[in-house]
Design a protein around this motif. Structure first.
Motif, PDB file in Angstrom:
ATOM      1  N   TRP A  23      -4.658 -18.906 -14.124  1.00  0.00           N
ATOM      2  CA  TRP A  23      -4.947 -18.459 -15.500  1.00  0.00           C
ATOM      3  C   TRP A  23      -4.815 -16.953 -15.661  1.00  0.00           C
ATOM      4  N   LEU A  24      -4.824 -16.218 -14.517  1.00  0.00           N
ATOM      5  CA  LEU A  24      -4.681 -14.764 -14.596  1.00  0.00           C
ATOM      6  C   LEU A  24      -3.286 -14.269 -14.217  1.00  0.00           C
ATOM      7  N   SER A  25      -2.483 -15.132 -13.638  1.00  0.00           N
ATOM      8  CA  SER A  25      -1.174 -14.684 -13.177  1.00  0.00           C
ATOM      9  C   SER A  25      -0.343 -14.152 -14.341  1.00  0.00           C
ATOM     10  N   PRO A  26       0.204 -12.957 -14.173  1.00  0.00           N
ATOM     11  CA  PRO A  26       1.024 -12.405 -15.266  1.00  0.00           C
ATOM     12  C   PRO A  26       2.198 -13.327 -15.586  1.00  0.00           C
ATOM     13  N   ASP A  27       2.936 -13.752 -14.551  1.00  0.00           N
ATOM     14  CA  ASP A  27       3.957 -14.769 -14.734  1.00  0.00           C
ATOM     15  C   ASP A  27       3.453 -16.022 -14.054  1.00  0.00           C
TER      16      ASP A  27
ATOM     17  N   TRP B 266      -1.847   1.253 -17.674  1.00  0.00           N
ATOM     18  CA  TRP B 266      -1.716  -0.180 -17.421  1.00  0.00           C
ATOM     19  C   TRP B 266      -0.343  -0.650 -17.852  1.00  0.00           C
ATOM     20  N   LEU B 267       0.393  -1.216 -16.901  1.00  0.00           N
ATOM     21  CA  LEU B 267       1.710  -1.758 -17.211  1.00  0.00           C
ATOM     22  C   LEU B 267       1.524  -3.158 -17.814  1.00  0.00           C
ATOM     23  N   PRO B 268       2.570  -3.704 -18.425  1.00  0.00           N
ATOM     24  CA  PRO B 268       2.401  -4.991 -19.121  1.00  0.00           C
ATOM     25  C   PRO B 268       1.711  -6.069 -18.289  1.00  0.00           C
ATOM     26  N   LYS B 269       2.112  -6.202 -17.026  1.00  0.00           N
ATOM     27  CA  LYS B 269       1.503  -7.285 -16.236  1.00  0.00           C
ATOM     28  C   LYS B 269       0.034  -7.033 -15.940  1.00  0.00           C
ATOM     29  N   GLY B 270      -0.302  -5.776 -15.664  1.00  0.00           N
ATOM     30  CA  GLY B 270      -1.704  -5.452 -15.414  1.00  0.00           C
ATOM     31  C   GLY B 270      -2.531  -5.607 -16.680  1.00  0.00           C
ATOM     32  N   ALA B 271      -1.949  -5.178 -17.787  1.00  0.00           N
ATOM     33  CA  ALA B 271      -2.657  -5.270 -19.061  1.00  0.00           C
ATOM     34  C   ALA B 271      -2.932  -6.726 -19.404  1.00  0.00           C
TER      35      ALA B 271
ATOM     36  N   LEU C 152       1.545  -3.563 -11.855  1.00  0.00           N
ATOM     37  CA  LEU C 152       0.315  -3.774 -12.616  1.00  0.00           C
ATOM     38  C   LEU C 152      -0.158  -2.492 -13.306  1.00  0.00           C
ATOM     39  N   PHE C 153      -0.081  -1.371 -12.597  1.00  0.00           N
ATOM     40  CA  PHE C 153      -0.553  -0.112 -13.187  1.00  0.00           C
ATOM     41  C   PHE C 153       0.125   1.046 -12.487  1.00  0.00           C
ATOM     42  N   THR C 154       0.019   2.220 -13.073  1.00  0.00           N
ATOM     43  CA  THR C 154       0.596   3.400 -12.456  1.00  0.00           C
ATOM     44  C   THR C 154      -0.215   4.624 -12.888  1.00  0.00           C
ATOM     45  N   PHE C 155       0.083   5.745 -12.257  1.00  0.00           N
ATOM     46  CA  PHE C 155      -0.535   7.010 -12.657  1.00  0.00           C
ATOM     47  C   PHE C 155       0.568   8.012 -12.932  1.00  0.00           C
TER      48      PHE C 155
ATOM     49  N   GLU D  53      -2.865  -5.634   8.240  1.00  0.00           N
ATOM     50  CA  GLU D  53      -2.936  -6.698   7.247  1.00  0.00           C
ATOM     51  C   GLU D  53      -3.764  -6.256   6.048  1.00  0.00           C
ATOM     52  N   ALA D  54      -4.885  -5.591   6.342  1.00  0.00           N
ATOM     53  CA  ALA D  54      -5.763  -5.147   5.263  1.00  0.00           C
ATOM     54  C   ALA D  54      -5.044  -4.150   4.373  1.00  0.00           C
ATOM     55  N   LYS D  55      -4.249  -3.302   4.994  1.00  0.00           N
ATOM     56  CA  LYS D  55      -3.539  -2.291   4.198  1.00  0.00           C
ATOM     57  C   LYS D  55      -2.556  -2.931   3.234  1.00  0.00           C
ATOM     58  N   LYS D  56      -2.046  -4.083   3.615  1.00  0.00           N
ATOM     59  CA  LYS D  56      -1.109  -4.772   2.726  1.00  0.00           C
ATOM     60  C   LYS D  56      -1.813  -5.268   1.469  1.00  0.00           C
ATOM     61  N   ARG D  57      -3.129  -5.429   1.546  1.00  0.00           N
ATOM     62  CA  ARG D  57      -3.873  -5.918   0.386  1.00  0.00           C
ATOM     63  C   ARG D  57      -4.376  -4.784  -0.495  1.00  0.00           C
ATOM     64  N   ASP D  58      -4.168  -3.577  -0.073  1.00  0.00           N
ATOM     65  CA  ASP D  58      -4.656  -2.429  -0.834  1.00  0.00           C
ATOM     66  C   ASP D  58      -4.172  -2.506  -2.281  1.00  0.00           C
ATOM     67  N   HIS D  59      -5.100  -2.395  -3.213  1.00  0.00           N
ATOM     68  CA  HIS D  59      -4.714  -2.590  -4.618  1.00  0.00           C
ATOM     69  C   HIS D  59      -3.742  -1.528  -5.112  1.00  0.00           C
ATOM     70  N   ARG D  60      -3.748  -0.350  -4.446  1.00  0.00           N
ATOM     71  CA  ARG D  60      -2.826   0.700  -4.882  1.00  0.00           C
ATOM     72  C   ARG D  60      -1.396   0.323  -4.533  1.00  0.00           C
ATOM     73  N   LYS D  61      -1.247  -0.290  -3.345  1.00  0.00           N
ATOM     74  CA  LYS D  61       0.068  -0.750  -2.902  1.00  0.00           C
ATOM     75  C   LYS D  61       0.530  -1.942  -3.752  1.00  0.00           C
ATOM     76  N   LEU D  62      -0.361  -2.942  -3.872  1.00  0.00           N
ATOM     77  CA  LEU D  62       0.006  -4.131  -4.630  1.00  0.00           C
ATOM     78  C   LEU D  62       0.193  -3.822  -6.117  1.00  0.00           C
ATOM     79  N   GLY D  63      -0.602  -2.875  -6.617  1.00  0.00           N
ATOM     80  CA  GLY D  63      -0.477  -2.507  -8.021  1.00  0.00           C
ATOM     81  C   GLY D  63       0.914  -1.980  -8.326  1.00  0.00           C
ATOM     82  N   LYS D  64       1.470  -1.273  -7.356  1.00  0.00           N
ATOM     83  CA  LYS D  64       2.823  -0.736  -7.514  1.00  0.00           C
ATOM     84  C   LYS D  64       3.841  -1.856  -7.353  1.00  0.00           C
ATOM     85  N   GLU D  65       3.675  -2.637  -6.294  1.00  0.00           N
ATOM     86  CA  GLU D  65       4.652  -3.695  -6.011  1.00  0.00           C
ATOM     87  C   GLU D  65       4.713  -4.748  -7.104  1.00  0.00           C
ATOM     88  N   LEU D  66       3.549  -5.048  -7.682  1.00  0.00           N
ATOM     89  CA  LEU D  66       3.510  -6.119  -8.681  1.00  0.00           C
ATOM     90  C   LEU D  66       3.554  -5.581 -10.107  1.00  0.00           C
TER      91      LEU D  66
END
Length: 640
Positions: A542-546, A265-270, A251-254, A236-249
């Motif tokens: 207030w922070l949700s991208p969409d 920073w992708l548009p939603k993360g920005a 938000l950002f990439t490298f 469960e904790a691994k599902k919350r990993d920001h690297r995983k969620l950052g990709k899925e949502l």
RNA sequence: GCCUUCUUAGCUCAGUGGUAGAGCACUUCCUUGGUAAGGAAGAGGUCGUCGGUUCAAAUCCGAUAGAAGGCUCCA
């Protein structure tokens, strides 16, 4: 002798009774579960006789110290298994840690990897089933030396050399004896489930000049079921990993081409980042900060003055050259030198102070490649930095105001589980720091007093200070329990000296101001990483991208959906219209998966009545309402 | 930087010496469907990169880049 239990009750026992006897007198079930006991505040073996009158707390799996004892004993069990499977393996140290234990061993070049885990786990359980008792035995230093010299264990010998004669004990379970201060659980039979988690390199005694040993991490449980539950928790904790969620949502990439540790920073993360910055900007205006902007580079001389060049020069990004061979610039690793120069841009009066200069300043630090980690440890990041220049008599008040600001930021974002750490100098290693003892003492006491007066629960760490001053850090944990520093407040008497900062006092004399460095988020990158993990990607509205997804039942309602979107945009609500040729169930599923807070479903009924059917992510259908009603509902949640 | 492991399609992953696979995403068509995945077809990869072994390499070896877990470090 009289034994006082945690509930305050007092019982009488014959002298020399053990904690186990105490447990037995209460209930047999308890006695079966007692792992160790805290006697007068000290954890010791359950079967060790109690000397006299004492306060006794029986420790089971449900106690922190009970778990620690269990895991420490498990480390011994693993060592026994390793010795059985890999004769001649050299053992170093094997403590319990927060979630299990590890043992550092030297395989002397032999290979050990995850493929070998199963074998070791099986051996551990086989040995555990023998229910071997952990037998404590005090030994003389010479005898201890002789034992490990004979065995040929250089690490143990080194450890014994640092111990005092008379304080040395061995513990033996089955055929395995280890140097150990204890305590241990009664016997290995308590260990019913064992799992090795990972292998890693670790320097002997934590010094990178020493040999690298193999560290094997493991975890054990008194019940197989608890191991299974723990593994599920980890999943469960691994599902919350920001690297995983950052990709899925998105938000950002490298990118390898851009470079290691340099996030894109992708548009939603920005968008999230921008909202957070605006949130803090507003708070800072209220708190009397003045925004400034400074360049991303500065002449090398600036950092020679600040001391950063001397301290980090070789280990940072190297100077930038220009056609002029006498010119060198550095990517800025800190904003403070620039801000010092702003301070110096004109004479300052005591009436101007405190001067609070704030900047979302992007800095670049050449972190070791092995240290980079998602957004939490990067090579280019933006600090929500500010420097407060104040009179010495204002330091404490300013410091406390910053504590308020940090707490406001954390509370607003739902970070309730943080710890505050006071980082002081290492008194034995003065060379690491710049500045006189006198100034350091002043700065350290300012921090300690402020934290105390704010009633902030703190831990104090010696040797964790910045090289120019002590600090108060706000630490939070990520999804996997690793600790990260977010907010930081640092008192600095040194940079004002180096930059020769001055102000004219009421006495018409020149005086030296004090600087406070502070960053409530710490860095935007790390803060957002932790925010992602804390919220599992379900950001506050207030922070949700969409914030909304408008989902027409079929293409017949496209026009209505588009008009609706324009209307909502006028109320600063952001989102999208899902015009795909898909069924409503599909559109809902996709919006749920991408964690859009509100879904607005429109079809025949809604169009006819000029309404929207509202569905809240994670809650389901809220029913049909007018656009005005929805906007009011939306605004109400934003305000909270 | 050090130790261990990993890198195959946009994503998640299967494939251990014999001419590259799945699911999802994507494109097109059919379908106009009311609260968590409608159907069909199509397109998409020099298996991170470079070099070696071999008749033959995604697969074995070496180097290199990046990633993961630790260690050291963290202005």
């Amino acid at each position: 002798m009289r034994v006082t239990l945690p509930d305050g009750s007092v019982r009488e026992y014959p002298k020399g009774s053990s904690s186990h006897d105490v447990a037995l007198s209460i209930s047999e079930g308890l006695a079966r579960n007692v792992l160790a006991a805290k006697v007068n505040g000290k954890v010791q073996d359950a079967n060790l006789p109690i000397d006299g009158d004492a306060e006794v707390q029986l420790l089971t799996w449900n106690d922190r110290d009970g778990k620690a004892t269990f895991w420490h004993s498990s480390a011994h069990l693993m060592a026994e298994a390793l010795e059985a499977l890999y004769p001649g393996v050299k053992l170093a140290i094997g403590p319990a840690v927060e979630n299990g234990f590890y043992y550092d061993v030297d395989f002397e070049g032999k290979h050990f990897s995850q493929d070998d885990f199963k074998k070791v786990e099986d051996k551990m359980l086989e040995l555990a089933r023998q229910k071997n008792e952990f037998v404590r035995q005090p030994v003389a230093k010479d005898d201890a030396m002789a034992y490990f010299t004979e065995k040929g264990d250089p690490y143990k010998i080194e450890l014994i050399q640092g111990l005092e004669d008379g304080s040395i004990t061995f513990y033996t379970q089955g055929g395995f004896t280890d140097l150990c201060r204890g305590p241990h659980i009664p016997n290995t039979g308590f260990i019913k489930a064992a799992k090795l988690m990972n292998v890693a390199g670790a320097y002997w005694r934590g010094d990178e000049k020493n040999k690298m040993l193999t560290r094997i991490y493991g975890v054990t449980f008194p019940k197989q079921k608890e191991l299974e539950e723990y593994m599920t928790l980890l999943e469960e904790a691994k599902k919350r990993d920001h690297r995983k969620l950052g990709k899925e949502l998105d938000l950002f990439t490298f990118s390898e081409k851009v470079g290691q540790g340099l996030p894109l920073w992708l548009p939603k993360g920005a968008l999230i980042r921008e909202r957070l910055e605006n949130f803090l900007r507003r708070a800072q205006v209220r708190a009397g900060y003045s925004p400034v902007v400074t360049p991303h580079i500065g002449s090398k001389q600036l950092y020679v003055t600040s001391g950063h060049w001397e301290k980090y020069g070789e280990d940072s990004f190297q100077p930038i050259r220009t056609p002029d061979p006498n010119e060198e610039f550095l990517l800025k690793p800190m904003n403070c030198p620039h801000h010092c120069e702003i301070y110096k841009s004109r004479p300052r009066s005591y009436r101007d102070l405190p001067l609070r200069l704030a900047e979302f300043g992007t800095v670049y630090r050449y972190e070791q490649s092995g240290e980079l980690h998602g957004l939490t440890r990067v090579r280019g990041f933006t600090q929500d930095d500010a420097h407060i220049f104040c009179r010495p008599d204002q330091v404490k008040e300013e410091f406390m105001k910053v504590i308020d600001l940090v707490q406001y930021v954390f509370t607003s974002l739902g970070f309730n589980d943080y710890s505050a750490q006071i980082s002081l100098r290492d008194p034995d290693n003065g060379a690491k720091y710049i500045g006189s003892d006198d100034l350091w003492e002043k700065a350290e006491s300012a921090i300690i007093e402020s934290a105390r007066e704010k009633g902030l629960p703190t831990v104090t760490e010696k040797g964790e200070a910045a090289f120019y001053g002590p600090k108060l850090d706000f630490m939070v944990k990520d999804a996997l329990g690793r600790k990260w520093q977010l907010g930081t407040i640092q008192v600095d008497y040194n940079l004002p000296n180096r930059f020769e900062l001055e102000y004219v006092g009421a006495d018409n004399q020149k005086h030296r101001p004090v600087m406070i460095h502070r960053a409530p988020f710490g860095s935007m990158e790390r803060f957002i990483a932790i925010l992602i993990e804390n919220t599992a990607g379900n950001f506050p509205l207030w922070l949700s991208p969409d914030q909304i997804a408008i989902l027409p039942i079929s293409e017949k309602y496209e026009d209505y959906a588009n008009d609706l979107f324009l209307t909502l945009q006028e109320s600063d609500i952001r989102g999208y219209v899902d015009l795909r040729d898909e069924k409503i169930g599909r559109k809902i599923r996709d919006a749920e998966v991408s964690k859009v807070p509100f879904m607005l479903i429109v079809g025949d009924k809604e169009q006819a009545e000029g309404k929207v059917s509202v569905r809240r992510k994670g809650q389901g259908d809220l029913g049909a309402m007018s656009v005005e009603e929805f906007t009011a509902l939306f605004q109400k949640e934003i305000k909270v």
